[in-house]
Design a protein around this motif. Structure first.
Motif, PDB file in Angstrom:
ATOM      1  N   VAL A  75     -16.527  -9.748 -43.533  1.00  0.00           N
ATOM      2  CA  VAL A  75     -17.101  -9.062 -41.962  1.00  0.00           C
ATOM      3  C   VAL A  75     -16.407  -9.188 -40.898  1.00  0.00           C
ATOM      4  N   THR A  76     -15.687 -10.302 -40.518  1.00  0.00           N
ATOM      5  CA  THR A  76     -15.004 -10.269 -39.508  1.00  0.00           C
ATOM      6  C   THR A  76     -13.718  -9.497 -39.542  1.00  0.00           C
ATOM      7  N   ILE A  77     -13.123  -9.390 -40.567  1.00  0.00           N
ATOM      8  CA  ILE A  77     -11.942  -8.606 -40.713  1.00  0.00           C
ATOM      9  C   ILE A  77     -12.244  -7.229 -40.421  1.00  0.00           C
ATOM     10  N   VAL A  78     -13.295  -6.677 -40.934  1.00  0.00           N
ATOM     11  CA  VAL A  78     -13.692  -5.336 -40.658  1.00  0.00           C
ATOM     12  C   VAL A  78     -14.072  -4.885 -39.534  1.00  0.00           C
ATOM     13  N   SER A  79     -14.860  -5.771 -38.789  1.00  0.00           N
ATOM     14  CA  SER A  79     -15.568  -5.206 -37.823  1.00  0.00           C
ATOM     15  C   SER A  79     -14.747  -5.833 -36.360  1.00  0.00           C
ATOM     16  N   SER A  80     -13.596  -6.739 -36.533  1.00  0.00           N
ATOM     17  CA  SER A  80     -12.867  -7.026 -35.430  1.00  0.00           C
ATOM     18  C   SER A  80     -11.395  -6.138 -35.551  1.00  0.00           C
ATOM     19  N   GLY A  81     -10.949  -6.179 -36.537  1.00  0.00           N
ATOM     20  CA  GLY A  81      -9.540  -5.643 -36.805  1.00  0.00           C
ATOM     21  C   GLY A  81      -9.759  -4.188 -37.271  1.00  0.00           C
TER      22      GLY A  81
ATOM     23  N   GLY B 261      -6.864  -2.472 -30.491  1.00  0.00           N
ATOM     24  CA  GLY B 261      -6.767  -3.772 -30.189  1.00  0.00           C
ATOM     25  C   GLY B 261      -7.848  -4.501 -29.333  1.00  0.00           C
ATOM     26  N   ALA B 262      -8.651  -3.410 -28.904  1.00  0.00           N
ATOM     27  CA  ALA B 262      -9.629  -3.973 -27.875  1.00  0.00           C
ATOM     28  C   ALA B 262     -10.497  -5.109 -28.119  1.00  0.00           C
ATOM     29  N   ILE B 263     -10.911  -5.423 -29.201  1.00  0.00           N
ATOM     30  CA  ILE B 263     -11.792  -6.409 -29.647  1.00  0.00           C
ATOM     31  C   ILE B 263     -10.888  -7.780 -29.585  1.00  0.00           C
ATOM     32  N   LEU B 264      -9.554  -7.852 -30.139  1.00  0.00           N
ATOM     33  CA  LEU B 264      -8.932  -9.365 -30.355  1.00  0.00           C
ATOM     34  C   LEU B 264      -8.688  -9.817 -29.110  1.00  0.00           C
ATOM     35  N   PRO B 265      -8.641  -9.316 -27.953  1.00  0.00           N
ATOM     36  CA  PRO B 265      -8.477 -10.119 -26.790  1.00  0.00           C
ATOM     37  C   PRO B 265      -9.645 -10.926 -26.489  1.00  0.00           C
ATOM     38  N   GLN B 266     -10.920 -10.388 -26.805  1.00  0.00           N
ATOM     39  CA  GLN B 266     -12.045 -11.087 -26.379  1.00  0.00           C
ATOM     40  C   GLN B 266     -12.186 -12.416 -27.634  1.00  0.00           C
TER      41      GLN B 266
ATOM     42  N   ALA C 122     -20.579  -8.311 -31.739  1.00  0.00           N
ATOM     43  CA  ALA C 122     -20.810  -7.235 -32.676  1.00  0.00           C
ATOM     44  C   ALA C 122     -21.828  -6.200 -32.092  1.00  0.00           C
ATOM     45  N   LEU C 123     -22.721  -6.606 -31.419  1.00  0.00           N
ATOM     46  CA  LEU C 123     -23.771  -6.028 -30.374  1.00  0.00           C
ATOM     47  C   LEU C 123     -22.857  -5.016 -29.331  1.00  0.00           C
ATOM     48  N   LEU C 124     -21.974  -5.815 -28.845  1.00  0.00           N
ATOM     49  CA  LEU C 124     -21.335  -4.944 -27.750  1.00  0.00           C
ATOM     50  C   LEU C 124     -20.095  -4.076 -28.266  1.00  0.00           C
ATOM     51  N   THR C 125     -19.669  -4.620 -29.256  1.00  0.00           N
ATOM     52  CA  THR C 125     -18.294  -3.802 -30.090  1.00  0.00           C
ATOM     53  C   THR C 125     -18.411  -2.207 -29.542  1.00  0.00           C
ATOM     54  N   PRO C 126     -19.501  -1.341 -30.020  1.00  0.00           N
ATOM     55  CA  PRO C 126     -19.386  -0.086 -29.726  1.00  0.00           C
ATOM     56  C   PRO C 126     -19.304   0.483 -28.502  1.00  0.00           C
TER      57      PRO C 126
END
Length: 436
Positions: free
Chosen positions: A190-196, A391-396, A233-237
């Motif tokens: 779940v984390t690999i797919v959603s974050s990366g 790469g927008a999610i990884l810094p968070q 996950a809520l804010l990612t889109p």
């Protein structure tokens, strides 16, 4: 003429960073003033403000502000992106360190934090020479890979929904999340797919001018919230859309600065003008996203000034082959000790303070900076906007999770591999199409 334009750009960046620093400090003051009103910053978070010590806090922040000059002159890279977020976290910690009630060597911790930031930033910002691509995907295979990521996301959602799927309000999110149970492998997927992977697919579809596929990617990302009950996950889109817009309007380095300055400034405005009506925005951005990682450094400094260091045994693989004074995860230990929930922390607190102590933490920060520098080399040749979006999610994530965990369980290593094998020719065609 070109030198004049570049000089004006430097002045604008410096001014924007100065405003960002002011907003950071004002935000922490307002957390102490309105925290009890909104119920998100009681004294147990150790966030305080004492006007009698304001001169110390200002002097510390002003001294550290000189470090921000590297962001005025350094070229854009993934390290620039990550580095600015970490700079903000350390800045906030230095402010908090001037007022906290936790008892440890605050002078040593402050010097260590500033030195760790510098040690990390030097390689992360200034090492970016490209690595020769010995293997690259064809354009057709690249397109197929993007769609394969979507299929993997659908399968992940199906499996994740089998174990957990709840549509709940933000107020009930933490209550139900503590009761969620899934196999470790499913959690990793779940984390690999959603974050990366999905952010990379979104950036890829944008680059390939496939808006409907990009929209489908955002839809899949949104479905991860009922499975994870995570604010990220809520804010990612929304975050990916905002990053896309910033990258289209502004130069990449300015977009990075605005990606933090804009939401934080909006949080301050909403809090002051609307109080409780939009307090959740201030809570989510200014407190949970920005202040909490800095508070973690305060807590970890306090805890490990009194307890054994981990010497990296918190990494699961190492725990199997070496003695470890802690059997539980550090987040669980911090929850038990400070009653702040499962309290994960960034590489500065985990690979640094917890592993080798406050005094030697800059050494760990430098090593982590070299890892990020390697990511710069793998992504060299890609357009800044593509690196920024994918790469927008990884810094968070890196603000709250150790680097080793991000690489393994949040898809960081896979994203680096994808950057390396991405065909640069697809962007060359885009540049040709834009020429008159």
């Amino acid at each position: 003429m070109a030198d004049g334009l570049q000089l004006r750009a430097h002045y604008k960046s410096a001014l924007l960073i100065c405003l960002h620093i002011i907003v950071c400090c004002a935000s922490l003051i307002l957390v102490t003033r309105y925290g009890s009103l909104f119920g998100f910053a009681p004294p147990k978070f150790h966030i305080f403000y004492d006007p009698a010590r304001l001169n110390i806090a200002i002097a510390t922040v002003v001294a550290f502000a000189f470090v921000s000059s590297v962001f005025v002159f350094a070229p854009f890279s993934f390290g620039y992106f990550v580095g600015f977020y970490f700079y903000t976290m350390i800045l906030d910690y230095l402010w908090l360190n001037s007022f906290t009630d936790l008892n440890y060597d605050h002078r040593l911790a402050g010097i260590s934090a500033a030195a760790s930031a510098i040690a990390f930033l030097l390689p992360a910002l200034f090492v970016s020479s490209p690595i020769v691509q010995k293997y690259t995907l064809s354009e057709r295979t690249f397109d197929q890979a993007l769609k394969l990521i979507l299929l993997l996301a659908v399968a992940t959602i199906a499996v994740g929904s089998f174990y957990n799927f709840r549509i709940v309000s933000l107020d009930d999110m933490y209550y139900f999340r503590e009761r969620m149970r899934s196999p470790t492998g499913v959690n990793y997927l779940v984390t690999i797919v959603s974050s990366g992977l999905l952010p990379f697919a979104f950036a890829g579809f944008i680059a390939r001018k496939a808006p409907w596929w990009a929209a489908a990617t955002l839809l899949l990302l949104a479905i991860f919230y009922p499975i994870t009950l995570s604010k990220l996950a809520l804010l990612t889109p929304a975050w990916l859309i905002a990053t896309l817009l910033l990258s289209r309007i502004f130069e990449a380095r300015t977009a990075v600065i605005l990606s933090l300055f804009g939401p934080m400034a909006a949080g301050l405005v909403f809090l002051l003008l609307f109080k409780g009506k939009l307090g959740f925005f201030f809570y989510t951005i200014n407190f949970r996203m920005i202040a909490i990682p800095s508070i973690a450094m305060d807590v970890y400094n306090h805890f490990f000034s009194r307890h054994d260091l981990t010497y990296f045994c918190q990494i699961s693989v190492l725990k199997l082959i070496m003695h470890c004074p802690y059997q539980d995860q550090l987040s669980v230990i911090m929850k038990r000790e400070y009653d702040l929930g499962n309290f994960n922390a960034s590489l500065f607190a985990t690979e640094g303070i917890a592993s080798i102590g406050t005094l030697f933490a800059p050494v760990a920060a430098f090593a982590c900076g070299l890892v990020v520098a390697f990511s710069n080399r793998l992504s060299a040749g890609l357009p800044p906007h593509f690196v920024l979006i994918s790469g927008a999610i990884l810094p968070q994530v890196l603000l709250n999770v150790p680097l080793s965990t991000v690489l393994i369980t949040h898809g960081g290593a896979l994203l680096l591999l994808l950057w390396y094998i991405t065909p640069r020719t697809i962007f060359e065609q885009t540049l040709i199409e834009k020429r008159p």
